[in-house]
Structure formats: structure tokens, C-alpha cells
Design a protein around this motif. Sequence first.
Motif, PDB file in Angstrom:
ATOM      1  N   SER A  28       0.830  -1.205   0.000  1.00 52.70           N
ATOM      2  CA  SER A  28       0.000   0.000   0.000  1.00 52.70           C
ATOM      3  C   SER A  28       0.861   1.249   0.000  1.00 52.70           C
ATOM      4  N   LYS A  29       0.375   2.274  -0.690  1.00 55.14           N
ATOM      5  CA  LYS A  29       1.115   3.535  -0.725  1.00 55.14           C
ATOM      6  C   LYS A  29       0.835   4.304   0.578  1.00 55.14           C
ATOM      7  N   PRO A  30       1.834   5.101   1.116  1.00 54.58           N
ATOM      8  CA  PRO A  30       1.543   5.886   2.321  1.00 54.58           C
ATOM      9  C   PRO A  30       0.484   6.945   2.048  1.00 54.58           C
ATOM     10  N   LYS A  31      -0.398   7.134   3.050  1.00 57.91           N
ATOM     11  CA  LYS A  31      -1.418   8.168   2.893  1.00 57.91           C
ATOM     12  C   LYS A  31      -0.755   9.543   2.978  1.00 57.91           C
ATOM     13  N   PRO A  32      -1.390  10.579   2.374  1.00 60.96           N
ATOM     14  CA  PRO A  32      -0.731  11.887   2.288  1.00 60.96           C
ATOM     15  C   PRO A  32      -0.310  12.466   3.636  1.00 60.96           C
ATOM     16  N   ASP A  33      -1.113  12.243   4.702  1.00 67.12           N
ATOM     17  CA  ASP A  33      -0.753  12.848   5.990  1.00 67.12           C
ATOM     18  C   ASP A  33       0.190  11.973   6.826  1.00 67.12           C
ATOM     19  N   GLU A  34       0.595  10.833   6.274  1.00 65.47           N
ATOM     20  CA  GLU A  34       1.420   9.900   7.060  1.00 65.47           C
ATOM     21  C   GLU A  34       2.831  10.422   7.331  1.00 65.47           C
ATOM     22  N   ALA A  35       3.385  11.130   6.330  1.00 59.62           N
ATOM     23  CA  ALA A  35       4.759  11.617   6.486  1.00 59.62           C
ATOM     24  C   ALA A  35       4.858  12.519   7.716  1.00 59.62           C
ATOM     25  N   GLU A  36       3.860  13.398   7.883  1.00 61.29           N
ATOM     26  CA  GLU A  36       3.885  14.318   9.000  1.00 61.29           C
ATOM     27  C   GLU A  36       3.763  13.576  10.335  1.00 61.29           C
ATOM     28  N   ALA A  37       2.866  12.551  10.338  1.00 65.69           N
ATOM     29  CA  ALA A  37       2.633  11.794  11.560  1.00 65.69           C
ATOM     30  C   ALA A  37       3.903  11.067  11.984  1.00 65.69           C
ATOM     31  N   ARG A  38       4.806  10.792  11.031  1.00 57.81           N
ATOM     32  CA  ARG A  38       6.024  10.049  11.339  1.00 57.81           C
ATOM     33  C   ARG A  38       7.093  10.925  11.984  1.00 57.81           C
ATOM     34  N   ASP A  39       6.916  12.248  11.932  1.00 52.14           N
ATOM     35  CA  ASP A  39       7.921  13.136  12.507  1.00 52.14           C
ATOM     36  C   ASP A  39       7.761  13.215  14.017  1.00 52.14           C
ATOM     37  N   PHE A  40       8.874  12.985  14.711  1.00 54.39           N
ATOM     38  CA  PHE A  40       8.847  13.069  16.171  1.00 54.39           C
ATOM     39  C   PHE A  40       9.606  14.327  16.580  1.00 54.39           C
ATOM     40  N   VAL A  41       8.939  15.190  17.348  1.00 50.52           N
ATOM     41  CA  VAL A  41       9.561  16.466  17.719  1.00 50.52           C
ATOM     42  C   VAL A  41      10.406  16.276  18.986  1.00 50.52           C
ATOM     43  N   ALA A  42      11.713  16.274  18.823  1.00 51.35           N
ATOM     44  CA  ALA A  42      12.617  16.072  19.964  1.00 51.35           C
ATOM     45  C   ALA A  42      12.959  17.390  20.633  1.00 51.35           C
ATOM     46  N   LEU A  43      12.987  18.467  19.855  1.00 47.18           N
ATOM     47  CA  LEU A  43      13.198  19.823  20.406  1.00 47.18           C
ATOM     48  C   LEU A  43      12.136  20.709  19.803  1.00 47.18           C
ATOM     49  N   ASP A  44      11.453  21.463  20.668  1.00 43.60           N
ATOM     50  CA  ASP A  44      10.281  22.184  20.205  1.00 43.60           C
ATOM     51  C   ASP A  44      10.399  23.680  20.532  1.00 43.60           C
ATOM     52  N   GLN A  45      10.805  24.449  19.539  1.00 45.33           N
ATOM     53  CA  GLN A  45      10.854  25.923  19.701  1.00 45.33           C
ATOM     54  C   GLN A  45      11.658  26.351  20.927  1.00 45.33           C
ATOM     55  N   VAL A  46      12.857  25.843  21.032  1.00 47.46           N
ATOM     56  CA  VAL A  46      13.680  26.159  22.206  1.00 47.46           C
ATOM     57  C   VAL A  46      14.415  27.491  22.007  1.00 47.46           C
ATOM     58  N   SER A  47      14.142  28.430  22.900  1.00 47.37           N
ATOM     59  CA  SER A  47      14.847  29.713  22.867  1.00 47.37           C
ATOM     60  C   SER A  47      15.581  29.878  24.188  1.00 47.37           C
ATOM     61  N   LEU A  48      16.894  29.921  24.101  1.00 41.19           N
ATOM     62  CA  LEU A  48      17.722  29.977  25.318  1.00 41.19           C
ATOM     63  C   LEU A  48      18.869  30.959  25.120  1.00 41.19           C
ATOM     64  N   GLU A  49      19.294  31.559  26.200  1.00 39.67           N
ATOM     65  CA  GLU A  49      20.491  32.401  26.138  1.00 39.67           C
ATOM     66  C   GLU A  49      21.424  32.011  27.273  1.00 39.67           C
ATOM     67  N   VAL A  50      22.652  31.695  26.925  1.00 44.30           N
ATOM     68  CA  VAL A  50      23.657  31.389  27.945  1.00 44.30           C
ATOM     69  C   VAL A  50      24.740  32.455  27.834  1.00 44.30           C
ATOM     70  N   ARG A  51      24.976  33.144  28.944  1.00 52.31           N
ATOM     71  CA  ARG A  51      25.962  34.231  28.900  1.00 52.31           C
ATOM     72  C   ARG A  51      27.376  33.696  28.980  1.00 52.31           C
ATOM     73  N   SER A  52      28.277  34.458  28.427  1.00 52.17           N
ATOM     74  CA  SER A  52      29.683  34.099  28.518  1.00 52.17           C
ATOM     75  C   SER A  52      30.075  34.082  30.000  1.00 52.17           C
ATOM     76  N   GLY A  53      30.772  33.029  30.418  1.00 43.07           N
ATOM     77  CA  GLY A  53      31.203  32.940  31.814  1.00 43.07           C
ATOM     78  C   GLY A  53      30.243  32.162  32.698  1.00 43.07           C
ATOM     79  N   GLU A  54      29.113  31.748  32.116  1.00 44.61           N
ATOM     80  CA  GLU A  54      28.123  31.037  32.932  1.00 44.61           C
ATOM     81  C   GLU A  54      28.374  29.533  32.960  1.00 44.61           C
ATOM     82  N   LEU A  55      28.020  28.937  34.099  1.00 44.60           N
ATOM     83  CA  LEU A  55      27.952  27.482  34.162  1.00 44.60           C
ATOM     84  C   LEU A  55      26.449  27.174  34.132  1.00 44.60           C
ATOM     85  N   PHE A  56      26.022  26.731  32.989  1.00 45.12           N
ATOM     86  CA  PHE A  56      24.583  26.623  32.723  1.00 45.12           C
ATOM     87  C   PHE A  56      24.189  25.146  32.688  1.00 45.12           C
TER      88      PHE A  56
END
Length: 346
Positions: A28-56
Motif C-alpha cells: 500500500s502507498k503511504p497516505k498523504p498525511d502519514e509523512a507528518e505523523a512520522r515526525d517526532f519532535v525532539a526539540l520544540d521551539q527552544v529559545s535559550l540564552e547562555v551568557r559568557s562565563g556562565e555554568l549553565f
Amino acid sequence: MRFMEPLAIRTEGLTRTYRKPRKRRWWSKPKPDEAEARDFVALDQVSLEVRSGELFGLLGPNGAGKTTLIKILTTLLAPTSGSARVDGLDVVTEAHQIRPRINMVSGGESSGYGILNVRENLWLFARIYGVPTAVAQERIDKMLGVVGLTEKATSRISHLSTGQRQKMNFCRGFITDPKILFLDEPTLGLDVTSARAIRTFVKDWMKERPDRTLLLTTHYMAEAEELCDRLAIIDRGKVLACDTPANLKRQVQKYPIYELSLAPGHRGWDGVDKLPDVHQVTTTTTPTTVELKVSLIEEPAIGAVVQSLVTGGGRILTMKKVEPTLEDVFIELVGHGLTEDEGPKG
Ligand SMILES: Nc1ncnc2c1ncn2[C@@H]1O[C@H](COP(=O)(O)OP(=O)(O)OP(=O)(O)O)[C@@H](O)[C@H]1O
């Protein structure tokens, strides 16, 4: 305009998805929305700032996305979308310039050439980074001393125990004297004394030069608390909170809490919950004591509580202020402890 501190690391909307392997279904051929369903989001819109000199610190349960984030920042993995800059340089377009400035050590890794001995492995690595031989040897000697591996300097690494190999890898992170260092679970599985030596060294290394930056992931709350200037709590690819350990703890402690141990026999605590600025009182009776947990709307109310207990005939054996721990913060944000079994995730 706000004064901008130099940033060692900056991510904006950083997202990384992994494609789940699809079962082969030749009929069977994959359904059109299957490709998206196969994506696993490991990082989601991560916004971070680490300053120079920091132990973060990055704190999160298994599968939270910590290693994925470190891999992107160390130019080993490309982001799916969003951006990341390390020492002001873009991880995708300026990766070549980033690499000489950074180093990364992963606690669980067992890299190295088995036929070379410890010193040769470290020397080879230092030379790849362009560290002159004399400087490399000096740093190797120092680092082997730090982790207690001096006696193993001439042992083939295939003859080392897992912990000894991990210590050698830890040394590898420092002999190139990186400007920005990534340590992924550096004390994982190490004995208490070795872990303590490593933590002490990390703190001293950071104090030595103010322009050094260290990003650390750890499962150990006490380690995060002891070492990190600031922490990001990360779960399922999202940053849930980012602040100093003290501020994070303050967020979960809405009221100051005191624990008092009373000798049994008197009911001196009756009426304590009616005193002004007392938020809540709980009592637990043990075979030898009565434990009182008093949360206060205003801290000075503890004086009236003590007074009331003593006047009521209660005998206070011990009294202490209870500070929330990072574990409490973690539970509040993530919904479970860091070490609990999380079960399968969707
Ligand atoms: N190459 C890959 N292909 C598919 N999925 C992956 C891949 N690498 C990681 N993942 C998934 O991405 C998520 C984040 O993984 P990551 O290794 O970044 O987590 P982590 O926070 O470092 O976890 P741990 O503390 O267990 O090392 C996990 O659910 C993992 O299964």
C-alpha cells in the motif's frame, strides 16, 4: 536599548524533528498525511540564552531532548528549523569556526582508540586540535591527576574499566582548553569520591578564567544545584523554566515553611492555625514526637507560633526552616520526579 552581555550560546525557536522509521508495506502507498505523523519532535521551539562565563545546566528526564540540543550546539546535528549561535557564530553556516572553540564530553560514551594507551589517546586528541606537544603533555598530566588516573597513563584503554574510560574522556574535554565546553552527564555512574573531585575541578576551572562557559546536563539535582549559575528545565523538547536554582526554588515556595518537633503529651499546638499570618498547620504523630509543619503568610509570624506553643505547654525539641529542593521544582513543572520511571511516551 538594553545593555547586551556577550552571549556564549543563543537559540531561537530551535526545533529538531526525527523521522520515525516506517514499517515497510509494499502493498500500500503511504497516505498523504502519514509523512507528518512520522515526525517526532525532539526539540520544540527552544529559545535559550547562555551568557559568557556562565555554568549553565540542562535538567530533564530521559528523552527530554538534552543530547539533541547539545548535538546541535556542537555542530554534530542540523536543526530542522530555528537558529542557534555559539560564540556568536551560526551552527549551520559557520560550523567550521565554532569547532576549534568548543569541546564536548558525554558521560556515557566510550570513545578512544583501544590499541593506544591513555596518554597517547589524549595526546592524539590534543594534537588534532593543534595543541603543541609540550602544552598537551602538561595538561594531560594535570588532568590525569585530577581524575586519579595517573597510574593508568600507560595502560591501553581497552584495559580500562568503564569508569576509568569515562574519566579519560572527561580529561579529553579540558586538554584543548575550550572557550565553551559541553559536558553531557559527566559524573554518570562514577563513584562518590570521583564525582566529587570532578565537580570541584569543574568549579575551579570556571573560576580560573571568566570568559569560559560550560553547559552541563545532569540527572543529579544536587550536582545541578551545587554547580550551575542558571538552569533550564527541559521536558519533551520544551524549556519549562530557566533561572538560577535559588529563583526556581522560590517559585515553588509560595509560603515559608517551618518544621517543629514537639515532645508528645501536651496539645500545645491547638489554636496555632488561628494565629495571624499562619497559612496552614499540619501535624504528624510519631512514636516519640509530634511533627508540626507550619506554613506562614509572613515569616515573622514564626515568633508568635513559638510563643503560643510554649505557653500552651508544648515542648519544642527541634525547629528548622524547610527549603524546597530542585526536585520539588522539577515535580511542580514536569509532574513527576527526575528519577521516576516515566513509562512509554507517545
Ligand atoms: N536519531 C534519532 N532518531 C529518532 N529519534 C531520536 C533520535 N535521537 C533521539 N531521538 C529521540 O528524541 C528524543 C530526545 O532524545 P535525546 O537523546 O535528545 O534526549 P535526552 O534528554 O538526552 O535523554 P537522556 O537523558 O536519556 O540522554 C527521545 O525521545 C529520543 O528517542
